[in-house]
Design a protein around this motif. Structure first.
Motif, PDB file in Angstrom:
ATOM      1  N   ILE A 362       0.866  -1.183   0.000  1.00  0.00           N
ATOM      2  CA  ILE A 362       0.000   0.000   0.000  1.00  0.00           C
ATOM      3  C   ILE A 362       0.902   1.231   0.000  1.00  0.00           C
ATOM      4  N   VAL A 363       0.779   2.014  -1.058  1.00  0.00           N
ATOM      5  CA  VAL A 363       1.657   3.174  -1.257  1.00  0.00           C
ATOM      6  C   VAL A 363       0.820   4.436  -1.389  1.00  0.00           C
ATOM      7  N   SER A 364       1.241   5.479  -0.682  1.00  0.00           N
ATOM      8  CA  SER A 364       0.582   6.784  -0.790  1.00  0.00           C
ATOM      9  C   SER A 364       1.505   7.769  -1.486  1.00  0.00           C
ATOM     10  N   ILE A 365       0.913   8.629  -2.297  1.00  0.00           N
ATOM     11  CA  ILE A 365       1.651   9.690  -2.988  1.00  0.00           C
ATOM     12  C   ILE A 365       1.146  11.024  -2.468  1.00  0.00           C
ATOM     13  N   LEU A 366       2.015  11.801  -1.853  1.00  0.00           N
ATOM     14  CA  LEU A 366       1.647  13.116  -1.342  1.00  0.00           C
ATOM     15  C   LEU A 366       2.359  14.203  -2.131  1.00  0.00           C
ATOM     16  N   GLY A 367       1.729  15.347  -2.215  1.00  0.00           N
ATOM     17  CA  GLY A 367       2.341  16.485  -2.885  1.00  0.00           C
ATOM     18  C   GLY A 367       1.330  17.588  -3.070  1.00  0.00           C
ATOM     19  N   ALA A 368       1.838  18.789  -3.357  1.00  0.00           N
ATOM     20  CA  ALA A 368       0.950  19.925  -3.551  1.00  0.00           C
ATOM     21  C   ALA A 368       0.151  19.762  -4.833  1.00  0.00           C
ATOM     22  N   THR A 369      -0.916  20.556  -4.957  1.00  0.00           N
ATOM     23  CA  THR A 369      -1.699  20.569  -6.182  1.00  0.00           C
ATOM     24  C   THR A 369      -0.813  20.956  -7.361  1.00  0.00           C
ATOM     25  N   GLY A 370      -0.891  20.154  -8.437  1.00  0.00           N
ATOM     26  CA  GLY A 370      -0.086  20.444  -9.620  1.00  0.00           C
ATOM     27  C   GLY A 370       1.314  19.865  -9.574  1.00  0.00           C
ATOM     28  N   SER A 371       1.582  19.039  -8.570  1.00  0.00           N
ATOM     29  CA  SER A 371       2.934  18.479  -8.450  1.00  0.00           C
ATOM     30  C   SER A 371       3.154  17.287  -9.380  1.00  0.00           C
ATOM     31  N   GLY A 372       2.074  16.729  -9.949  1.00  0.00           N
ATOM     32  CA  GLY A 372       2.213  15.627 -10.901  1.00  0.00           C
ATOM     33  C   GLY A 372       1.711  14.289 -10.399  1.00  0.00           C
ATOM     34  N   LYS A 373       0.990  14.282  -9.253  1.00  0.00           N
ATOM     35  CA  LYS A 373       0.539  13.017  -8.657  1.00  0.00           C
ATOM     36  C   LYS A 373      -0.417  12.262  -9.596  1.00  0.00           C
ATOM     37  N   THR A 374      -1.457  12.945 -10.058  1.00  0.00           N
ATOM     38  CA  THR A 374      -2.444  12.305 -10.930  1.00  0.00           C
ATOM     39  C   THR A 374      -1.818  11.880 -12.258  1.00  0.00           C
ATOM     40  N   SER A 375      -0.954  12.730 -12.791  1.00  0.00           N
ATOM     41  CA  SER A 375      -0.286  12.406 -14.057  1.00  0.00           C
ATOM     42  C   SER A 375       0.506  11.114 -13.932  1.00  0.00           C
ATOM     43  N   LEU A 376       1.142  10.929 -12.781  1.00  0.00           N
ATOM     44  CA  LEU A 376       1.945   9.734 -12.530  1.00  0.00           C
ATOM     45  C   LEU A 376       1.093   8.468 -12.652  1.00  0.00           C
TER      46      LEU A 376
END
Length: 580
Positions: A362-376
């Motif tokens: 189970i992996v979580s991806i954190l980051g600010a809006t526009g950091s590329g999380k969804t794109s990843l």
């Protein structure tokens, strides 16, 4: 228009019958003036009623035959036009279903709706008109002119001199009309775009009292559509007066010359009447051309817009080296120096990202809006193609998988929970076409939505409003998660899809989905979610800046501490560090 002809091949027999029947109608129409001349010259002028009845009977029989041919022609013309319209719409829809996200960015949804509906209807109407009257009209003009020349060369030449001028004029109108109606269709896209946005955002429009503003936007788009349509129709309406002036002038000239010929004994009265009849029929044919040209101009514009979609190259397809037998079995994921920028842009939203995720982790991806999380995450099911580097699943490049096999193994829950009209059971089972009721219930329980469903009057058969309008944000998110879980995926991607859940429900949800034999990737803004993960990746400006468990990051990552403070306060950060 060439692309449209391919859809007519399977209806060749119906078109052949329709054209044959149309030629029968045309032949009758060209013969009737000759028989009318016989009635006048051999019957009325000779006072021979037997000749009147004889030729009149033939004319009546031919008229009945033409009537029967016309009715039958309409049946086959409708079969061909409606069938072709169905096939075009089906091909368009299938093409759109295969679009990548990059392809969708080329066409606004409002434009695609217009092309699937209004543009296809224009093509249908033109096919029907072509089989019913469009081909008949030029043949009537040509045949009528030839028959007039056969009856009397001198009078027929008058028609022959008038008609070329009209043909040149009509070709000019056709070309101008195509340009104007293409722009009209584009304006229709704009109107549909405003309507679609307003219907989607009706709640926020009412809440912020922006109804008058939106009315103004719609009025502006609607007014532009009206002006462009009126301009196009004005051009079409100009056809009729020009045609009538030229053709009626020709008829007057035929009457004047014909009268002189009859007086001099060089022509029979019946011949003059026959030529006038031909001229009148040709005038009628040209009059209908105004409607035909408008229809053809619109169809030509619509055909071009449809062809744009059908000829679009789909940029995400199976690789030539993909293995049909290759399937995801463990859910191991690896990014190797992956970069990505959206089509039409040059700025990378992901910059040489490398990371590894173990099976069932189970992996979580954190980051600010526009950091590329969804794109990843959109790169894993190949919704977009990486512009650099490699993405591996089970140690195989994702391009080695057939798209169908790759995506079948992935459960994807997007940021915006989208539900379809239908029952709750249908919405959950939508994730797996052959899902049993037991599987639906199991998925709902894991998504922490079963008890709520059971409390509804109709349970799983409760019908949802459009896009689940009668549910809360959290309820829609849980149904979307259940829809992904029913697939029994090897990789589960949750793109910030627990944002509307309270901490208790979210904790139970993550604990439940942890029992599934799948790798779980969670985009989140919440530390409370990340804490429950086996590993956390921090993304900033398209780069992985840190990774590890909660305990490791809270001691080593300034960015992670900053996020923690924003959600729990600085005093809780100190307490959390003290526990390490």
């Amino acid at each position: 228009m060439k692309n449209m002809f391919s859809f007519l091949k399977k209806y060749r027999w119906a078109m052949g019958i329709a054209w044959t029947l149309m030629l029968i109608e045309l032949a009758v129409e060209l013969l009737l003036p000759l028989f009318m001349a016989k009635v006048i010259d051999e019957g009325i002028l000779q006072e021979d009623m037997q000749a009147v009845w004889y030729w009149g009977g033939i004319m009546s029989a031919l008229a009945l035959a033409a009537f029967a041919a016309g009715v039958t022609n309409s049946f086959f013309a409708a079969h061909a036009s409606q069938g072709a319209g169905y096939d075009i719409r089906k091909s368009l829809y299938e093409k759109i279903q295969n679009f990548s996200f990059a392809n969708f960015s080329r066409f606004p949804s409002s434009s695609l709706i217009t092309r699937l509906t209004n543009d296809v209807t224009q093509i249908q109407n033109t096919i029907f008109t072509s089989l019913r009257i469009m081909m008949r009209l030029p043949l009537l003009v040509i045949g009528g002119t030839i028959m007039a020349l056969i009856v009397d060369v001198k009078l027929g030449l008058i028609l022959l001199l008038v008609i070329p001028f009209i043909i040149v004029f009509l070709l000019w109108v056709l070309n101008s009309g195509w340009t104007m109606f293409r722009y009209v269709q584009q304006m229709l896209d704009s109107v549909n775009d405003v309507i679609q946005e307003n219907l989607k955002g009706m709640r926020i429009i009412k809440a912020l009292l922006r109804g008058n503003h939106e009315n103004g936007r719609f009025t502006e788009a609607n007014k532009t559509l009206m002006k462009k349509t009126v301009s196009a129709l004005r051009l079409m309406e100009a056809i009729m007066p020009v045609l009538l002036i030229v053709m009626n002038g020709g008829i007057l000239l035929i009457l004047w010359v014909g009268n002189a010929e009859v007086t001099n004994g060089n022509a029979a009265v019946g011949d003059v009447v026959a030529i006038i009849n031909y001229a009148t029929r040709i005038t009628g044919a040209f009059s209908v051309f105004a409607f035909i040209i408008m229809s053809f101009s619109r169809a030509r514009a619509s055909a071009g817009r449809i062809a744009e979609v059908l000829e679009t190259d789909i940029d995400l397809v199976d690789s030539q080296h993909s293995d049909p037998s290759l399937k995801v079995r463990e859910g191991k994921i690896e990014f190797r120096d992956v970069s990505f920028h959206y089509p039409g842009t040059k700025t990378d939203v992901l910059d040489r990202i490398s990371l590894k995720v173990k099976p069932r982790e189970i992996v979580s991806i954190l980051g600010a809006t526009g950091s590329g999380k969804t794109s990843l995450f959109q790169l894993i099911p190949r919704l977009y193609e990486a512009t650099g580097g490699e993405i591996l699943v089970d140690d195989k490049d994702i391009k080695q998988y057939k798209l169908e096999n790759l995506r079948k193994s992935i459960g994807f829950v997007p940021q915006e929970a989208f539900l379809f009209s239908g029952s709750i059971r249908e919405n959950i089972a939508w994730g797996k076409g052959d899902a049993s009721m037991d599987e639906v219930i199991e998925a709902a329980k894991s998504a922490q939505i079963h008890d709520l469903i059971e409390g509804l009057p109709k349970g799983y058969d409760t019908v949802l409003g459009q896009k689940g309008v009668n549910l809360s944000g959290g309820q829609k998110q849980r149904l979307s998660i259940a829809r992904a879980l029913v697939r029994k995926p090897k990789i589960l991607i949750l793109d910030d899809s627990t944002s509307a859940l309270d901490l208790k429900t979210e904790s139970k949800l993550i604990q439940a989905i942890g029992n599934y034999s799948c790798t779980i990737l969670i985009v989140t803004q919440k530390i409370s979610t990340a804490i429950q993960s086996d590993k956390i990746f921090l993304i900033e400006d398209g780069k992985v800046t840190a990774d590890g468990r909660h305990e490791e990051l809270i001691s080593s990552s300034p960015l992670y501490c900053k996020i923690f403070i924003s959600q729990f306060g600085e005093e809780n950060l100190e307490h959390a560090k003290a526990l390490q």
